[in-house]
Design an enzyme around this catalytic site. Structure first.
Site, PDB file in Angstrom:
ATOM      1  N   LYS A 170      -7.929   2.440  -3.100  1.00  0.00           N
ATOM      2  CA  LYS A 170      -8.339   2.802  -1.733  1.00  0.00           C
ATOM      3  C   LYS A 170      -8.580   4.316  -1.686  1.00  0.00           C
ATOM      4  O   LYS A 170      -7.691   5.085  -1.328  1.00  0.00           O
ATOM      5  CB  LYS A 170      -7.274   2.382  -0.716  1.00  0.00           C
ATOM      6  CG  LYS A 170      -7.652   2.717   0.729  1.00  0.00           C
ATOM      7  CD  LYS A 170      -6.649   2.172   1.737  1.00  0.00           C
ATOM      8  CE  LYS A 170      -7.032   2.603   3.159  1.00  0.00           C
ATOM      9  NZ  LYS A 170      -6.158   2.005   4.190  1.00  0.00           N
ATOM     10  N   LYS A 215       0.841  -1.201   0.000  1.00  0.00           N
ATOM     11  CA  LYS A 215       0.000   0.000   0.000  1.00  0.00           C
ATOM     12  C   LYS A 215       0.870   1.242   0.000  1.00  0.00           C
ATOM     13  O   LYS A 215       1.903   1.283   0.686  1.00  0.00           O
ATOM     14  CB  LYS A 215      -0.915   0.017   1.225  1.00  0.00           C
ATOM     15  CG  LYS A 215      -1.986   1.105   1.157  1.00  0.00           C
ATOM     16  CD  LYS A 215      -2.388   1.615   2.514  1.00  0.00           C
ATOM     17  CE  LYS A 215      -1.346   2.546   3.096  1.00  0.00           C
ATOM     18  NZ  LYS A 215      -1.805   3.310   4.265  1.00  0.00           N
ATOM     19  N   GLY A 218      -8.779   1.677   9.279  1.00  0.00           N
ATOM     20  CA  GLY A 218      -7.823   1.581  10.372  1.00  0.00           C
ATOM     21  C   GLY A 218      -8.522   1.878  11.681  1.00  0.00           C
ATOM     22  O   GLY A 218      -9.047   0.982  12.350  1.00  0.00           O
ATOM     23  N   GLU A 271      -3.657   4.371  -2.948  1.00  0.00           N
ATOM     24  CA  GLU A 271      -4.444   5.161  -1.988  1.00  0.00           C
ATOM     25  C   GLU A 271      -4.257   6.664  -2.214  1.00  0.00           C
ATOM     26  O   GLU A 271      -3.309   7.269  -1.698  1.00  0.00           O
ATOM     27  CB  GLU A 271      -4.058   4.815  -0.543  1.00  0.00           C
ATOM     28  CG  GLU A 271      -4.870   5.614   0.481  1.00  0.00           C
ATOM     29  CD  GLU A 271      -4.532   5.279   1.928  1.00  0.00           C
ATOM     30  OE1 GLU A 271      -5.196   5.838   2.819  1.00  0.00           O
ATOM     31  OE2 GLU A 271      -3.609   4.468   2.152  1.00  0.00           O
ATOM     32  N   SER A 281     -11.296  -0.563   3.823  1.00  0.00           N
ATOM     33  CA  SER A 281      -9.926  -0.754   4.298  1.00  0.00           C
ATOM     34  C   SER A 281      -9.736   0.256   5.423  1.00  0.00           C
ATOM     35  O   SER A 281      -9.097   1.294   5.244  1.00  0.00           O
ATOM     36  CB  SER A 281      -8.913  -0.534   3.171  1.00  0.00           C
ATOM     37  OG  SER A 281      -7.594  -0.673   3.676  1.00  0.00           O
TER      38      SER A 281
END
Length: 338
Positions: free
Chosen positions: A220, A137, A291, A178, A289
């Site tokens: 993302k 990523k 966190g 991302e 996705s």
């Protein structure tokens, strides 16, 4: 096995219409802030224990298909000596790795940022693969102001994402791309949509130029919301703006769009994902996705106390299950209280 076959297997293992990705790749500075919020000192041992606690939550693989790890975590083991990437893989969770090296100001574009870490990336990826990582990523960030992002900011950040993705695919590693449009500010949802469309258009133009295989990557992006200084938009509005902009800019060849939470709270991120999946059939999997939006309940439950571990794991499992239901468009707010 060819590098394309490796990546096809990784995509098949991660993109199944029912599971998302756990982002557990906080830098040491970021996780220190998270730990401070619950009174835990950010030592290497505490970070190891906490992340092994998350990955060993029994049943997590039912709702999570991949986990993004920080470089330190990739080399750590649990209390029984099992490497943490293997701990994830035992549950059918594909291990991945954050490979960027943080960000700084972009010269010539006041207010815009650029991410570092391309130097030596190919060699680092080879080492990460040996430790079990199968995807990577890279994050670029885009602030919204009356002047930003500039044209240089759009172009330079897209170029970095595309170069990173091309290097990953040359090594058989699936890239997560991302481009995070930041939620900071008082901009309207219309302004957010305008910027996100500019960003996504620039990113896919650069990916095409660098020969990145779209079927072997994951996007993302941010959801399209007003700036955090404004009133929150209803989930239906967030979904409509987000879907419209995605349809204008993201090719159908991309197998999965795994949204970042980007400052949304745990419930808010789930509600908005659910609204997206209730709109109409999309050409991509619409997943998550997250966190903090996945981990926050678990972290608040754990608070550095070993005896709180099982309850923290249950908090993570519940949040993961609710987001799984949101992927199916079957989430209901009443489930939060069960």
């Amino acid at each position: 096995m060819s590098v394309n076959e490796e990546m096809q297997n990784t995509i098949a293992d991660m993109v199944d219409g029912r599971r998302g990705i756990l982002a557990a790749d906080e830098s040491n500075g970021t996780i220190a802030k998270r730990f401070d919020s619950v009174g835990v000192e950010s030592t290497e041992e505490h970070r190891r224990f906490y992340r092994s606690l998350l990955l060993s939550a029994e049943g997590l693989g039912e709702y999570i298909g991949g986990v993004i790890l920080f470089e330190e975590t990739l080399g750590q083991v649990d209390d029984s000596g099992t490497p943490l990437p293997q701990l994830a893989a035992k549950q059918g969770i594909v291990p991945g790795i954050k490979v960027d090296k943080g960000k700084g100001p972009l010269p010539g574009a006041p207010g815009d940022m650029i991410t570092y870490g391309l130097d030596g990336l190919a060699e680092r990826l080879d080492g990460y693969k040996e430790q079990g990582a199968r995807f990577a990523k890279w994050r670029e960030v885009y602030p919204i102001t009356p002047e930003n992002p500039t044209q240089l900011g759009l172009t330079a950040n897209a170029e970095m994402l595309a170069r990173y993705a091309a290097v990953c695919q040359s090594r058989g590693v699936v890239p997560i791309v991302e481009p995070e449009v930041l939620i900071d500010g008082n901009h309207s949802i219309q302004r957010s949509a305008e910027v996100n469309e500019q960003v996504w258009h620039a990113v896919f133009h650069a990916l095409h130029q660098h020969g990145v295989v779209l079927e072997l990557m994951i996007l993302k992006p941010s959801m399209i919301t007003p700036g955090k200084e404004c009133a929150k938009a209803p989930a239906e509005q967030v979904a409509e703006y987000t879907m419209r902009s995605l349809r204008r800019t993201v090719p159908a060849a991309v197998p999965s769009i795994n949204f970042l939470s980007g400052g949304q709270g745990p419930e808010e991120a789930t509600i908005n994902l659910n609204a997206l999946n209730q709109l109409w059939h999309a050409p991509w999997q619409l997943s998550f996705s997250y966190g903090r939006a996945l981990q926050e309940p678990a972290l608040k439950t754990w608070q550095g106390v070993d005896d709180n571990g099982p309850a923290a794991q249950q908090a993570l499992l519940k949040r993961a299950e609710l987001n799984h239901l949101a992927m199916l468009g079957e989430y209901q707010e009443g489930l939060e209280r069960e």
